[in-house]
Scaffold this motif. Structure first.
Motif, PDB file in Angstrom:
ATOM      1  N   THR A   1       0.765  -1.173   0.087  1.00 46.66           N
ATOM      2  CA  THR A   1      -0.042  -0.176  -0.111  1.00 46.66           C
ATOM      3  C   THR A   1       1.060   1.225  -0.193  1.00 46.66           C
ATOM      4  N   PRO A   2       0.760   2.309  -0.932  1.00 47.64           N
ATOM      5  CA  PRO A   2       1.559   3.246  -0.971  1.00 47.64           C
ATOM      6  C   PRO A   2       1.480   4.449   0.120  1.00 47.64           C
ATOM      7  N   ASP A   3       2.465   4.932   0.432  1.00 46.43           N
ATOM      8  CA  ASP A   3       2.956   5.842   1.360  1.00 46.43           C
ATOM      9  C   ASP A   3       1.577   7.094   1.573  1.00 46.43           C
ATOM     10  N   ASN A   4       0.872   7.422   0.501  1.00 49.13           N
ATOM     11  CA  ASN A   4       0.124   8.316   0.401  1.00 49.13           C
ATOM     12  C   ASN A   4      -1.238   8.138   0.726  1.00 49.13           C
ATOM     13  N   ILE A   5      -1.290   6.770   1.117  1.00 48.18           N
ATOM     14  CA  ILE A   5      -2.963   6.137   1.570  1.00 48.18           C
ATOM     15  C   ILE A   5      -3.392   7.008   2.623  1.00 48.18           C
ATOM     16  N   PRO A   6      -2.809   7.507   3.648  1.00 46.72           N
ATOM     17  CA  PRO A   6      -3.021   8.282   4.820  1.00 46.72           C
ATOM     18  C   PRO A   6      -3.760   9.532   4.672  1.00 46.72           C
ATOM     19  N   ALA A   7      -3.507  10.008   3.120  1.00 47.67           N
ATOM     20  CA  ALA A   7      -3.927  11.200   2.916  1.00 47.67           C
ATOM     21  C   ALA A   7      -5.151  11.038   1.629  1.00 47.67           C
ATOM     22  N   SER A   8      -5.594   9.727   1.392  1.00 48.15           N
ATOM     23  CA  SER A   8      -6.804   9.317   0.289  1.00 48.15           C
ATOM     24  C   SER A   8      -7.880   9.497   0.655  1.00 48.15           C
ATOM     25  N   GLY A   9      -8.683   9.222  -0.333  1.00 49.07           N
ATOM     26  CA  GLY A   9     -10.267   9.390  -0.074  1.00 49.07           C
ATOM     27  C   GLY A   9     -10.595   8.453  -1.009  1.00 49.07           C
TER      28      GLY A   9
END
Length: 429
Positions: free
Chosen positions: A252-260
């Protein structure tokens, strides 16, 4: 309210209005009414919707443009994520705004909105709910009164690149670790694939839903007696798994905590992602000449090993509410009934892959027209509901805020859920 029918004595007749919307009633009653121009003109309903519903809203606007239903539609989109839509509506309600007449309402909002007297009861004048699935209707009923007409229901599902699984000899994964193993293998071998598994990890309702999916998949439950408990062993295991997908398994990419939700839909559509958790609406978009058209499929959500019977797809869905501060409640009620009609339900299911709420659409006749409808019907049988509480919005914000801090490694999963539990005990339990 329909033009030319406002005001008058106990029984008003047909109204004749001038261009300024002032009409005189005649027939069985007399009185002045405020319409929208001529007495026989349709009333414009201001309708607020989530941004991902924009194509459907435009279709509804077109279908109502002739005024034959007695209304026309003026749609307006709110921010994309469910939590932002709720915040927008709350601001409008607190201000007692009549800016909109009707709005989309998430399946978990009715209890809160009714408790605060923000929405008006809906009258099922056409009997549309008689042919609907029980659960969506029950979700919109408080103390025996209906406060929303269901538009469509929802179930989480697992999207995958069918061409890639076939190329590498895999069947669709059924367990959490099969997801990890398949993604790691294909990411190592395939230069086209950049992301193994994407899901909603931002500080919004999507992360609460993801955590619940994993919690249920591990065999856990939030509702324990009369209390909400998030820091159970299954809850911690669920959040640890999410953290590991990013930082240990690296699928899972590192930017998932900012995803919607819709951002992830677009990422999968680009063609470089293997797996995605998503709602049904993405199917119709992907079938329309995109990089993944003809290369993807959908199945039910994977589960933890040993929990094959877990119901770990989050039940979702949207209905139409009537703003209690609207001056056009009767017209808004007409819109709500229209959206529950067979005409609109067919349109939403077959053209936009929204899961219908009318039972008769779950049949072979419609499965042949929309292939994904059958697998989503199976997913609906594996759903669990989010906690039913008027304070659900507060509960969800506590959960997704703390879970997100664990995803970015500001807290351990245990610390995050212990902190969440402390807030829940202080403010909700």
């Amino acid at each position: 309210m329909l033009a030319g029918c406002i005001g008058g004595d106990d029984e008003g007749g047909n109204g004749n209005g001038d261009d300024n919307g002032n009409g005189n009633g005649n027939g069985n009653g007399n009185g002045n009414g405020n319409g929208n121009g001529n007495g026989d003109m349709a009333t414009e309903v201001s309708f607020t919707h989530i941004s991902s519903f924009e194509p459907e809203a435009a279709d509804l606007q077109s279908r109502l443009s002739d005024g034959e239903e007695g209304i026309t539609l003026s749609p307006s989109a709110t921010p994309a994520e469910s939590a932002s839509t709720r915040e927008y509506l709350l601001n409008q309600f607190v201000a007692q705004s009549s800016e909109f007449d009707a709005s989309m309402m998430d399946v978990v909002w009715p209890a809160e909105f009714v408790e605060n007297e923000w929405i008006a009861p809906v009258e099922d004048t056409s009997g549309v709910t008689d042919n609907m699935l029980d659960t969506p209707v029950e979700a919109n009923s408080i103390d025996g009164e209906l406060y929303g007409i269901p538009m469509f229901t929802d179930a989480n599902a697992f999207y995958y690149r069918s061409d890639k699984l076939e190329e590498y000899g895999f069947e669709p994964p059924e367990t959490y670790m099969e997801v990890v193993e398949q993604a790691q293998t294909i990411l190592d071998e395939d230069d086209e694939m950049e992301n193994g598994y994407i899901w909603q990890g931002g500080t919004n309702e999507g992360l609460t839903i993801m955590w619940l999916n994993w919690l249920w998949g591990f065999g856990g439950s939030v509702q324990q007696g009369d209390e909400l408990v998030v820091n159970s062993q299954e809850g911690v295991d669920a959040l640890q798994h999410a953290v590991d997908l990013i930082h240990e398994y690296e699928i899972t990419p590192d930017n998932i905590p900012a995803s919607g939700t819709d951002g992830n839909r677009q990422t999968f559509q680009n063609g470089n992602t293997l797996f995605m958790r998503q709602w049904p609406y993405a199917v119709s978009i992907y079938e329309d000449d995109t990089p993944v058209t003809g290369k993807f499929d959908v199945t039910t959500m994977p589960k933890a090993e040993g929990n094959e019977d877990a119901n770990n797809s989050c039940l979702g869905g949207w209905s139409i509410l009537i703003n209690n501060f609207s001056e056009n409640k009767e017209a808004a009620n007409t819109l709500a009934n229209y959206v529950g009609s067979m005409e609109v339900q067919e349109m939403l299911a077959l053209e936009y892959s929204r899961l219908p709420v009318r039972e008769e659409l779950y049949s072979e006749e419609y499965y042949e027209q929309q292939g994904s409808l059958e697998i989503f019907a199976e997913a609906l049988q594996q759903t669990s509901a989010r906690p039913a509480t008027p304070q659900y919005g507060e509960f969800s914000e506590i959960v997704y805020t703390n879970c997100n801090q664990a995803l970015v490694q500001e807290k351990t999963p245990q610390e995050a859920l212990d902190d969440a539990q402390e807030d829940i005990d202080a403010n909700i339990n």
